[in-house]
Design a protein around this motif. Structure first.
Motif, PDB file in Angstrom:
ATOM      1  N   GLY A  39     -21.465 -17.108  28.744  1.00 44.95           N
ATOM      2  CA  GLY A  39     -21.117 -18.430  28.246  1.00 44.95           C
ATOM      3  C   GLY A  39     -19.619 -18.596  28.067  1.00 44.95           C
ATOM      4  N   LEU A  40     -18.943 -17.550  27.557  1.00 38.09           N
ATOM      5  CA  LEU A  40     -17.489 -17.587  27.447  1.00 38.09           C
ATOM      6  C   LEU A  40     -16.843 -17.644  28.825  1.00 38.09           C
ATOM      7  CD1 LEU A  40     -16.777 -14.943  24.655  1.00 38.09           C
ATOM      8  CD2 LEU A  40     -16.615 -17.426  24.447  1.00 38.09           C
ATOM      9  N   ARG A  41     -17.387 -16.861  29.755  1.00 39.65           N
ATOM     10  CA  ARG A  41     -16.803 -16.830  31.104  1.00 39.65           C
ATOM     11  C   ARG A  41     -16.962 -18.192  31.792  1.00 39.65           C
ATOM     12  NH1 ARG A  41     -14.961 -12.557  33.605  1.00 39.65           N
ATOM     13  NH2 ARG A  41     -16.067 -11.104  32.260  1.00 39.65           N
ATOM     14  N   ALA A  42     -18.086 -18.840  31.590  1.00 38.05           N
ATOM     15  CA  ALA A  42     -18.278 -20.174  32.164  1.00 38.05           C
ATOM     16  C   ALA A  42     -17.254 -21.144  31.593  1.00 38.05           C
ATOM     17  CB  ALA A  42     -19.697 -20.671  31.884  1.00 38.05           C
ATOM     18  N   ALA A  43     -17.045 -21.086  30.267  1.00 29.70           N
ATOM     19  CA  ALA A  43     -16.071 -21.983  29.643  1.00 29.70           C
ATOM     20  C   ALA A  43     -14.659 -21.671  30.128  1.00 29.70           C
ATOM     21  CB  ALA A  43     -16.152 -21.847  28.130  1.00 29.70           C
ATOM     22  N   ALA A  44     -14.338 -20.383  30.279  1.00 29.33           N
ATOM     23  CA  ALA A  44     -13.004 -19.991  30.735  1.00 29.33           C
ATOM     24  C   ALA A  44     -12.711 -20.535  32.120  1.00 29.33           C
ATOM     25  CB  ALA A  44     -12.868 -18.473  30.724  1.00 29.33           C
ATOM     26  N   ASN A  45     -13.758 -20.663  32.935  1.00 30.54           N
ATOM     27  CA  ASN A  45     -13.603 -21.171  34.301  1.00 30.54           C
ATOM     28  C   ASN A  45     -13.942 -22.658  34.410  1.00 30.54           C
ATOM     29  OD1 ASN A  45     -13.029 -18.775  36.294  1.00 30.54           O
ATOM     30  ND2 ASN A  45     -14.513 -17.981  34.815  1.00 30.54           N
ATOM     31  N   ARG A  46     -14.148 -23.298  33.265  1.00 29.48           N
ATOM     32  CA  ARG A  46     -14.445 -24.734  33.185  1.00 29.48           C
ATOM     33  C   ARG A  46     -15.662 -25.103  34.036  1.00 29.48           C
ATOM     34  NH1 ARG A  46     -11.541 -23.311  29.635  1.00 29.48           N
ATOM     35  NH2 ARG A  46      -9.674 -24.409  28.889  1.00 29.48           N
ATOM     36  N   LEU A  47     -16.673 -24.232  33.941  1.00 28.08           N
ATOM     37  CA  LEU A  47     -17.956 -24.487  34.589  1.00 28.08           C
ATOM     38  C   LEU A  47     -18.975 -24.890  33.525  1.00 28.08           C
ATOM     39  CD1 LEU A  47     -18.076 -21.363  36.958  1.00 28.08           C
ATOM     40  CD2 LEU A  47     -17.623 -23.737  37.625  1.00 28.08           C
ATOM     41  N   PRO A  48     -19.967 -25.703  33.874  1.00 24.36           N
ATOM     42  CA  PRO A  48     -20.946 -26.118  32.875  1.00 24.36           C
ATOM     43  C   PRO A  48     -21.891 -24.994  32.462  1.00 24.36           C
ATOM     44  CG  PRO A  48     -21.534 -26.990  35.028  1.00 24.36           C
ATOM     45  CD  PRO A  48     -20.174 -26.378  35.179  1.00 24.36           C
ATOM     46  N   PHE A  49     -22.129 -24.044  33.350  1.00 18.14           N
ATOM     47  CA  PHE A  49     -23.011 -22.911  33.052  1.00 18.14           C
ATOM     48  C   PHE A  49     -22.765 -21.824  34.092  1.00 18.14           C
ATOM     49  CE2 PHE A  49     -25.401 -25.129  36.299  1.00 18.14           C
ATOM     50  CZ  PHE A  49     -26.013 -24.115  37.022  1.00 18.14           C
ATOM     51  N   LEU A  50     -23.329 -20.651  33.837  1.00 13.34           N
ATOM     52  CA  LEU A  50     -23.360 -19.581  34.833  1.00 13.34           C
ATOM     53  C   LEU A  50     -24.746 -18.936  34.810  1.00 13.34           C
ATOM     54  CD1 LEU A  50     -19.900 -17.758  34.573  1.00 13.34           C
ATOM     55  CD2 LEU A  50     -20.839 -18.939  36.571  1.00 13.34           C
ATOM     56  N   PRO A  51     -25.265 -18.533  35.962  1.00 11.87           N
ATOM     57  CA  PRO A  51     -26.577 -17.883  36.000  1.00 11.87           C
ATOM     58  C   PRO A  51     -26.473 -16.438  35.533  1.00 11.87           C
ATOM     59  CG  PRO A  51     -25.658 -17.977  38.207  1.00 11.87           C
ATOM     60  CD  PRO A  51     -24.706 -18.722  37.318  1.00 11.87           C
ATOM     61  N   VAL A  52     -27.487 -15.993  34.791  1.00 17.24           N
ATOM     62  CA  VAL A  52     -27.494 -14.623  34.284  1.00 17.24           C
ATOM     63  C   VAL A  52     -28.945 -14.142  34.184  1.00 17.24           C
ATOM     64  CG1 VAL A  52     -27.440 -15.453  31.892  1.00 17.24           C
ATOM     65  CG2 VAL A  52     -26.716 -13.119  32.403  1.00 17.24           C
ATOM     66  N   ARG A  53     -29.157 -12.866  34.485  1.00 21.05           N
ATOM     67  CA  ARG A  53     -30.519 -12.320  34.394  1.00 21.05           C
ATOM     68  C   ARG A  53     -30.926 -12.041  32.955  1.00 21.05           C
ATOM     69  NH1 ARG A  53     -28.676  -9.523  39.133  1.00 21.05           N
ATOM     70  NH2 ARG A  53     -29.899 -10.128  40.972  1.00 21.05           N
ATOM     71  N   ALA A  54     -29.951 -11.726  32.098  1.00 19.26           N
ATOM     72  CA  ALA A  54     -30.269 -11.416  30.706  1.00 19.26           C
ATOM     73  C   ALA A  54     -31.026 -12.579  30.072  1.00 19.26           C
ATOM     74  CB  ALA A  54     -28.984 -11.138  29.931  1.00 19.26           C
ATOM     75  N   GLY A  55     -32.039 -12.254  29.301  1.00 24.21           N
ATOM     76  CA  GLY A  55     -32.836 -13.275  28.626  1.00 24.21           C
ATOM     77  C   GLY A  55     -34.156 -13.570  29.302  1.00 24.21           C
ATOM     78  N   ILE A  56     -34.236 -13.343  30.607  1.00 28.57           N
ATOM     79  CA  ILE A  56     -35.491 -13.580  31.321  1.00 28.57           C
ATOM     80  C   ILE A  56     -36.564 -12.626  30.799  1.00 28.57           C
ATOM     81  CG2 ILE A  56     -36.640 -13.353  33.562  1.00 28.57           C
ATOM     82  CD1 ILE A  56     -34.998 -15.839  33.438  1.00 28.57           C
ATOM     83  N   GLY A  57     -37.727 -13.165  30.460  1.00 28.17           N
ATOM     84  CA  GLY A  57     -38.836 -12.347  29.996  1.00 28.17           C
ATOM     85  C   GLY A  57     -38.730 -11.915  28.546  1.00 28.17           C
ATOM     86  N   SER A  58     -37.783 -12.487  27.799  1.00 26.61           N
ATOM     87  CA  SER A  58     -37.596 -12.100  26.401  1.00 26.61           C
ATOM     88  C   SER A  58     -37.819 -13.292  25.491  1.00 26.61           C
ATOM     89  CB  SER A  58     -36.184 -11.539  26.193  1.00 26.61           C
ATOM     90  OG  SER A  58     -35.233 -12.599  26.137  1.00 26.61           O
ATOM     91  N   ASP A  59     -37.840 -13.022  24.182  1.00 29.45           N
ATOM     92  CA  ASP A  59     -38.010 -14.091  23.203  1.00 29.45           C
ATOM     93  C   ASP A  59     -36.757 -14.939  23.038  1.00 29.45           C
ATOM     94  OD1 ASP A  59     -40.640 -13.679  22.647  1.00 29.45           O
ATOM     95  OD2 ASP A  59     -40.337 -12.596  20.774  1.00 29.45           O
ATOM     96  N   VAL A  60     -35.663 -14.557  23.696  1.00 28.85           N
ATOM     97  CA  VAL A  60     -34.465 -15.388  23.648  1.00 28.85           C
ATOM     98  C   VAL A  60     -34.787 -16.800  24.135  1.00 28.85           C
ATOM     99  CG1 VAL A  60     -32.188 -15.761  24.676  1.00 28.85           C
ATOM    100  CG2 VAL A  60     -32.811 -13.502  23.846  1.00 28.85           C
ATOM    101  N   MET A  61     -35.606 -16.887  25.156  1.00 34.94           N
ATOM    102  CA  MET A  61     -35.965 -18.196  25.697  1.00 34.94           C
ATOM    103  C   MET A  61     -36.867 -18.960  24.734  1.00 34.94           C
ATOM    104  SD  MET A  61     -34.235 -18.082  28.436  1.00 34.94           S
ATOM    105  CE  MET A  61     -34.787 -19.553  29.297  1.00 34.94           C
ATOM    106  N   ARG A  62     -37.711 -18.247  24.010  1.00 39.57           N
ATOM    107  CA  ARG A  62     -38.624 -18.908  23.069  1.00 39.57           C
ATOM    108  C   ARG A  62     -37.877 -19.460  21.861  1.00 39.57           C
ATOM    109  NH1 ARG A  62     -40.853 -17.476  18.444  1.00 39.57           N
ATOM    110  NH2 ARG A  62     -40.132 -15.317  18.641  1.00 39.57           N
ATOM    111  N   VAL A  63     -36.934 -18.674  21.326  1.00 43.87           N
ATOM    112  CA  VAL A  63     -36.237 -19.121  20.116  1.00 43.87           C
ATOM    113  C   VAL A  63     -35.089 -20.075  20.428  1.00 43.87           C
ATOM    114  CG1 VAL A  63     -36.870 -17.018  18.882  1.00 43.87           C
ATOM    115  CG2 VAL A  63     -34.673 -17.126  20.074  1.00 43.87           C
ATOM    116  N   ASN A  64     -34.764 -20.221  21.709  1.00 41.45           N
ATOM    117  CA  ASN A  64     -33.740 -21.182  22.134  1.00 41.45           C
ATOM    118  C   ASN A  64     -34.357 -22.122  23.166  1.00 41.45           C
ATOM    119  OD1 ASN A  64     -31.091 -20.140  20.863  1.00 41.45           O
ATOM    120  ND2 ASN A  64     -31.921 -18.304  21.833  1.00 41.45           N
TER     121      ASN A  64
END
Length: 293
Positions: free
Chosen positions: A107-132
């Motif tokens: 998320g910091l790297r996306a902001a540093a490059n003035r991009l709206p988002f960046l794709p990342v594998r982290a979070g897939i299959g975890s409760d991170v997606m459920r709580v967010n």
């Protein structure tokens, strides 16, 4: 390109309630505590704080200054869960967005490059997606067709970081074992304020056994102001200049917040240092008396 030096209070005077503020460092390591204390003195609140959290988050949460926290964790390292953060969170004092460490960095790297988002594998299959539930996924447009988390950019109104050395133009170097992504905080922010143990000439930044080109972490074009703040990370560590003040951290972790704030945070940075020295002398006298029994 000019002289960007200022005091901590001058840096914080550019901030305002309601801003999104990123705070560098990691847990209880190389946190810009002199700048955090200046924020507390200034009465700024209603903040969205973005941090690999430590006592910076704990103090701001205990003082009621946080509206929303974006973090991967909040710890004092040797104390696994920051107690003042925990107390505020249990009382529902602020909104929490908790993500994986790699997602946070992306998320910091996306902001540093003035991009709206960046794709990342982290979070897939975890409760991170459920709580967010606001997080979204994207599918690769190429043959692999893989699904990624679309980590949104963590755009910052301001960033506060602490390094070992800086010059007057805003270049900064770290001499310890880890950069802690402070460069990304600065690049992700509209304005960045860097405190340092010592301001030196530019040529001195890459001299010495612990320095070198790799240590030149912060670049001047991302920096708005430079604050010389000796011991400015206290009580967190700032290796190799000093380690964490474990005794003082235990005091902080165990003290009721109003009592701690009244004794140590009631004045300016000079008053803070004087209060810490007075407390240290009390401890030394107590140890001396114990040794004579």
């Amino acid at each position: 390109m000019g002289d960007k030096t200022m005091t901590a209070d001058e840096a914080v005077s550019a901030l305002a309630s309601g801003m999104t503020v990123g705070i560098g460092g990691w847990g209880s390591r190389r946190k810009p505590m002199a700048l955090v204390r200046a924020v507390l003195r200034a009465g700024i609140g209603d903040l969205t704080v973005v941090s690999y959290g430590g006592p910076d988050v704990g103090m701001l949460a205990a003082a009621g200054r946080i509206r929303k926290l974006v973090a991967a964790f909040t710890t004092l390292d040797s104390v696994p869960l920051e107690p003042h953060y925990r107390a505020a969170r249990e009382q529902g004092a602020f909104e929490l967005v908790e993500v994986d460490e790699a997602m946070f960095m992306w998320g910091l790297r996306a902001a540093a490059n003035r991009l709206p988002f960046l794709p990342v594998r982290a979070g897939i299959g975890s409760d991170v997606m459920r709580v967010n539930p606001g997080l979204r996924t994207v599918v690769s447009p190429y043959e692999d067709g893989e699904t990624f988390v679309a980590m949104p950019a963590l755009r910052l109104d301001a960033a506060l970081v602490h390094v070992n050395r800086a010059d007057r133009r805003g270049n900064g170097t770290y001499l310890g074992p880890d950069p802690y992504f402070d460069d990304l905080f600065c690049a992700a922010a509209d304005r960045a304020y860097v405190s340092c143990e010592r301001i030196v000439d530019t040529a001195e930044l890459t001299k010495g056994a612990d320095a070198g080109p790799r240590s030149l972490l912060i670049k001047r074009h991302t920096v708005t102001g430079v604050v010389e703040a000796p011991n400015g990370a206290h009580f967190t560590s700032c290796a190799p200049d000093y380690g964490r003040d474990e005794a003082f951290q235990r005091l902080y972790a165990g003290a009721p917040w109003p009592e701690f704030a009244e004794r140590f945070l009631g004045g300016d940075e000079h008053a803070y240092r004087s209060a810490v020295r007075a407390w240290q002398r009390e401890q030394e006298r107590g140890q001396g008396e114990e040794g004579t029994r």
